[in-house]
Design an enzyme around this catalytic site. Structure first.
Site, PDB file in Angstrom:
ATOM      1  N   GLU A 428       0.938  -1.309  -0.057  1.00  0.00           N
ATOM      2  CA  GLU A 428      -0.070   0.032  -0.021  1.00  0.00           C
ATOM      3  C   GLU A 428       1.296   1.693   0.363  1.00  0.00           C
ATOM      4  O   GLU A 428       1.068   2.291   0.412  1.00  0.00           O
ATOM      5  CB  GLU A 428      -0.945   0.146   1.205  1.00  0.00           C
ATOM      6  CG  GLU A 428      -2.078  -0.025   1.020  1.00  0.00           C
ATOM      7  CD  GLU A 428      -2.542  -0.288  -0.523  1.00  0.00           C
ATOM      8  OE1 GLU A 428      -2.790  -1.432  -0.455  1.00  0.00           O
ATOM      9  OE2 GLU A 428      -3.082   1.164  -0.595  1.00  0.00           O
TER      10      GLU A 428
HETATM   11  C1  LIG Z   1       2.595  -9.352   0.503  1.00  0.00           C
HETATM   12  C2  LIG Z   1       2.294  -8.813  -0.334  1.00  0.00           C
HETATM   13  C3  LIG Z   1       1.346  -8.418  -0.689  1.00  0.00           C
HETATM   14  C4  LIG Z   1       1.041  -7.372  -1.580  1.00  0.00           C
HETATM   15  N1  LIG Z   1      -0.147  -7.250  -2.004  1.00  0.00           N
HETATM   16  C5  LIG Z   1       0.093  -6.398  -3.577  1.00  0.00           C
HETATM   17  C6  LIG Z   1      -1.386  -6.435  -4.118  1.00  0.00           C
HETATM   18  O1  LIG Z   1      -2.954  -6.463  -3.966  1.00  0.00           O
HETATM   19  N2  LIG Z   1      -1.802  -5.286  -5.351  1.00  0.00           N
HETATM   20  C7  LIG Z   1      -0.636  -4.823  -5.593  1.00  0.00           C
HETATM   21  O2  LIG Z   1      -0.850  -4.379  -6.740  1.00  0.00           O
HETATM   22  N3  LIG Z   1       0.569  -5.644  -5.500  1.00  0.00           N
HETATM   23  C8  LIG Z   1       0.784  -5.763  -3.999  1.00  0.00           C
HETATM   24  N4  LIG Z   1       1.660  -5.387  -3.771  1.00  0.00           N
HETATM   25  C9  LIG Z   1       3.265  -5.040  -3.740  1.00  0.00           C
HETATM   26  C10 LIG Z   1       3.329  -3.999  -3.079  1.00  0.00           C
HETATM   27  O3  LIG Z   1       2.394  -3.161  -2.821  1.00  0.00           O
HETATM   28  C11 LIG Z   1       4.860  -3.743  -3.157  1.00  0.00           C
HETATM   29  O4  LIG Z   1       5.793  -4.904  -2.937  1.00  0.00           O
HETATM   30  C12 LIG Z   1       4.748  -2.189  -3.054  1.00  0.00           C
HETATM   31  O5  LIG Z   1       4.567  -1.180  -3.823  1.00  0.00           O
HETATM   32  C13 LIG Z   1       6.639  -2.535  -3.094  1.00  0.00           C
HETATM   33  O6  LIG Z   1       7.761  -2.063  -4.238  1.00  0.00           O
HETATM   34  P1  LIG Z   1       8.468  -3.075  -4.533  1.00  0.00           P
HETATM   35  O7  LIG Z   1       7.935  -4.221  -3.833  1.00  0.00           O
HETATM   36  O8  LIG Z   1       8.363  -2.945  -6.288  1.00  0.00           O
HETATM   37  O9  LIG Z   1       9.721  -2.248  -3.847  1.00  0.00           O
HETATM   38  P2  LIG Z   1      10.436  -0.626  -4.996  1.00  0.00           P
HETATM   39  O10 LIG Z   1       9.807  -0.140  -5.336  1.00  0.00           O
HETATM   40  O11 LIG Z   1      11.338  -1.550  -5.111  1.00  0.00           O
HETATM   41  O12 LIG Z   1      10.815  -0.619  -3.313  1.00  0.00           O
HETATM   42  C14 LIG Z   1      12.740  -1.019  -2.762  1.00  0.00           C
HETATM   43  C15 LIG Z   1      12.739   0.312  -1.891  1.00  0.00           C
HETATM   44  O13 LIG Z   1      12.961   0.932  -2.344  1.00  0.00           O
HETATM   45  C16 LIG Z   1      12.939   2.586  -2.169  1.00  0.00           C
HETATM   46  N5  LIG Z   1      11.517   3.548  -2.939  1.00  0.00           N
HETATM   47  C17 LIG Z   1      11.821   3.128  -4.405  1.00  0.00           C
HETATM   48  N6  LIG Z   1      10.951   3.982  -5.293  1.00  0.00           N
HETATM   49  C18 LIG Z   1      11.584   4.751  -4.160  1.00  0.00           C
HETATM   50  C19 LIG Z   1      11.434   6.815  -4.625  1.00  0.00           C
HETATM   51  N7  LIG Z   1      11.440   7.390  -5.243  1.00  0.00           N
HETATM   52  N8  LIG Z   1      11.500   7.313  -3.553  1.00  0.00           N
HETATM   53  C20 LIG Z   1      11.957   6.718  -2.139  1.00  0.00           C
HETATM   54  N9  LIG Z   1      12.482   5.946  -1.764  1.00  0.00           N
HETATM   55  C21 LIG Z   1      11.901   4.559  -2.964  1.00  0.00           C
HETATM   56  C22 LIG Z   1      11.170   1.806  -0.805  1.00  0.00           C
HETATM   57  O14 LIG Z   1      10.904   2.363  -0.102  1.00  0.00           O
HETATM   58  C23 LIG Z   1      11.733   0.553  -0.793  1.00  0.00           C
HETATM   59  O15 LIG Z   1      12.199   0.195   0.171  1.00  0.00           O
HETATM   60  C24 LIG Z   1       1.836  -6.580  -1.722  1.00  0.00           C
HETATM   61  C25 LIG Z   1       3.412  -6.912  -1.477  1.00  0.00           C
HETATM   62  C26 LIG Z   1       3.417  -7.984  -1.225  1.00  0.00           C
HETATM   63  C27 LIG Z   1       4.890  -8.449  -0.521  1.00  0.00           C
END
Ligand SMILES: Cc1cc2nc3c(=O)[nH]c(=O)nc-3n(C[C@H](O)[C@H](O)[C@H](O)COP(=O)(O)OP(=O)(O)OC[C@H]3O[C@@H](n4cnc5c(N)ncnc54)[C@H](O)[C@@H]3O)c2cc1C
Length: 569
Positions: A428
């Site tokens: 989220e």
């Molecule tokens: C159990 C689980 C359930 C989920 N359910 C859903 C769902 O129902 N629907 C859905 O669409 N998604 C879902 N997600 C996905 C979730 O919303 C994402 O994992 C989350 O938004 C982070 O994206 P990412 O994993 O690609 O991490 P990344 O975006 O790669 O982030 C990695 C790190 O970099 C930081 N970061 C990234 N961009 C920036 C920035 N611009 N500035 C500063 N810091 C930054 C982040 O804060 C984080 O610490 C789920 C994930 C999990 C693990």
């Protein structure tokens, strides 16, 4: 120890701390009378204690699994979900014209907190449906609303949100899923989505996916994203789930926790979808769902913290390790164990009250249409989300510590809370992204909402001066320090703001939490357990705002002075 929903606590906070009466005084929510509120909280408490809490361990021990394309859910989840749906708990706040109860978000937020404490992995399912109901209510066509809302509100069908793709996580604008017009008003949706919570379930009559995708001529980035509704089964002329759509679960993730919640990789292969809202305006429509879900995820953290606290307290009352200042009783007589337990309880109250005051602001915005209320809810949402989930993690890890070695042993269940709650700080919108939202978009008004909130903190401190002079001074001084740093933030470039965003958000949570503790202590009349807890929070936890504000004002230079190579990359 079994979870017990803290029904009386919700009643107290709603009645005496966050001002539910103001919401009930509006025409829009006049049906949420004290009798109705009490009945809802009692009913939800019984559901959580008797039906949902017993599912917490089976979900962990017997994860959801994919079998020949079917998502087999954990033992008892089908029955648990049926109890949620039949009790009308999916749609407490959904519009009455489609079968919802139309009650305040403050009440559904309290219920979400309880359900998360009882069984987080199952609670995620109705939480996502709630968000989808809200998004469709605001943005879908009359036909879609008439067909889908009654099914979602009844809990016959569930909702998912599909944003994330392998290359598009926090950067949603990088998504590649395509939607091509079929020429008959529908679209062919093609792409892969990952991490989709409750992407399917063997007990669900139909699953309705809200999918972000790009039209063929869409501009790059978030300005070129549209929203589509893609049902697993295409409804027939009578609205029954008919033939299978071209969408399937490819695999389920193996996770640190939350094992009962199936997290799916979804494949859309020319699946039939309908656009929701306007072309290229999908992010705005999805934000309706995400704001609702962000508050919901905040209280997921609080709910798990409550459950972890209850379990740790029961253990500490029972476990004996030498004499304590209170005699030969349980380890909760030892000063350090008491420090942990008192801190956990104080954190839970503060995070819960922040979330409920955010919900009250959202309700007032809905009921009055006044922009001030809506802006206040928008300001408090990232704090409620990030702080509620931080408290969830911190309290759950303290819960393990209170158990000693038994906390590290799975049988007690203390470790499960820690594993389950960890992801709430990630999904989220990660907590880092929430904090950037606070220092960016939420300060774009030049600080109007921030100043109003700080004035209220100072008014509460002023009101407390006669009863708790020492505490009142500490809260007033903290509010002034926060005002200074908010001014500093407003004067800086975004990179400096972002470098201090997380500690800045924490300082806000500390100050707002202290105000709400003071308000509870005043409501109690100046002495008693709430006053004692306020003292613990203000003396022991509020001072953390000082170091948080120092870090918030550090700027970005020191971080970038360390090169990638200096970091060892
Ligand atoms: C159990 C689980 C359930 C989920 N359910 C859903 C769902 O129902 N629907 C859905 O669409 N998604 C879902 N997600 C996905 C979730 O919303 C994402 O994992 C989350 O938004 C982070 O994206 P990412 O994993 O690609 O991490 P990344 O975006 O790669 O982030 C990695 C790190 O970099 C930081 N970061 C990234 N961009 C920036 C920035 N611009 N500035 C500063 N810091 C930054 C982040 O804060 C984080 O610490 C789920 C994930 C999990 C693990």
């Amino acid at each position: 120890m079994a979870y017990r929903a803290p029904v009386a606590e919700f009643q107290f906070i709603l009645d005496h701390v966050v001002g539910l009466d103001e919401v009930v005084a509006t025409d829009r929510f006049s049906e949420a009378t004290p009798d109705v509120t009490r009945a809802i909280l009692d009913g939800a408490g019984r559901l959580c204690d008797d039906v949902l809490a017993p599912l917490q361990r089976p979900g962990d021990l017997h994860p959801a699994r994919l079998e020949n394309g079917v998502v087999r859910t954990s033992p008892g989840y089908a029955e648990g979900y049926r109890a949620i749906a039949e009790g009308g708990w999916v749609a407490l706040s959904a519009p009455a014209e489609h079968g919802g109860m139309g009650l305040p978000t403050a009440l559904s937020t309290a219920v979400n907190d309880m359900m998360s404490g009882a069984c987080l992995s199952l609670q995620l399912n109705p939480l996502l449906t709630q968000g989808q109901i809200e998004a469709l209510s605001h943005h879908a066509s009359d036909e879609i609303r008439a067909l889908y809302l009654p099914k979602l509100i009844a809990g016959d069908w569930s909702g998912t949100m599909n944003l994330t793709e392998p290359q598009a996580g926090s950067d949603v604008g990088a998504l590649k899923t395509r939607a091509v017009p079929n020429g008959d008003g529908t679209y062919a949706v093609t792409g892969q989505k990952i991490y989709i919570t409750w992407g399917d379930a063997d007990f669900m009559e139909n699953v309705v996916h809200l999918v972000l995708a790009r039209l063929p001529d869409a501009p790059a980035g978030t300005r070129g994203i549209s929203l589509f509704l893609v049902p697993r089964n295409l409804p027939d002329a009578e609205g029954r789930p008919g033939v299978a759509n071209r969408v399937k679960v490819v695999s389920l993730e193996h996770k640190l926790g939350l094992h009962g919640s199936p997290t799916a990789v979804m494949e859309f292969d020319g699946a039939t979808g309908w656009m929701v809202g306007q072309p290229n305006k999908g992010m705005a429509a999805m934000f309706t769902m995400m704001n609702n879900a962000r508050l919901g995820v905040g209280v997921q953290g609080v709910g798990v913290a409550e459950a972890a606290f209850q379990q740790a307290l029961a253990y500490a009352a029972d476990r004996r390790q030498g004499p304590t200042p209170l005699g030969d009783g349980g380890i909760l007589g030892h000063a350090d164990v008491r420090r942990m337990l008192a801190g956990m309880k104080a954190e839970i109250f503060a995070a819960r009250a922040i979330a409920l005051s955010c919900a009250v602001a959202a309700d007032m915005g809905t009921a009055t249409g006044e922009a001030d209320w809506t802006a206040r809810a928008a300001f408090l949402t990232p704090i409620a989300k990030a702080w509620g989930t931080e408290v969830g993690m911190e309290v759950a890890q303290q819960g393990v510590q209170v158990h000693g070695g038994m906390g590290f042993i799975e049988e007690t269940g203390a470790a499960q809370y820690l594993r389950d709650v960890r992801v709430t700080a990630i999904y989220e919108g990660t907590n880092g992204i929430q904090a950037m939202d606070l220092v960016g978009r939420k300060l774009a008004d030049g600080g109007d909402v921030a100043w109003r909130l700080l004035e209220e903190v100072e008014q509460t401190a002023e009101a407390a001066r006669g009863v708790f002079p020492d505490l009142a001074v500490e809260v007033w001084t903290a509010a002034e320090a926060l005002r200074d740093t908010t001014e500093w933030m407003l004067a800086r470039e975004m990179t400096d703001r972002f470098a201090g965003a997380v500690p800045f958000l924490r300082a806000w949570a500390r100050v707002l939490g202290a105000q709400l503790h003071l308000a509870a202590a005043l409501a109690e009349g100046g002495s008693g357990p709430r006053s004692a807890l306020a003292r613990v929070f203000i003396r022991r936890l509020l001072p953390e705002h000082v170091s948080a504000l120092a870090a918030a004002r550090a700027g970005a230079d020191d971080l970038y002075a360390l090169s990638d190579a200096d970091l060892g990359a």
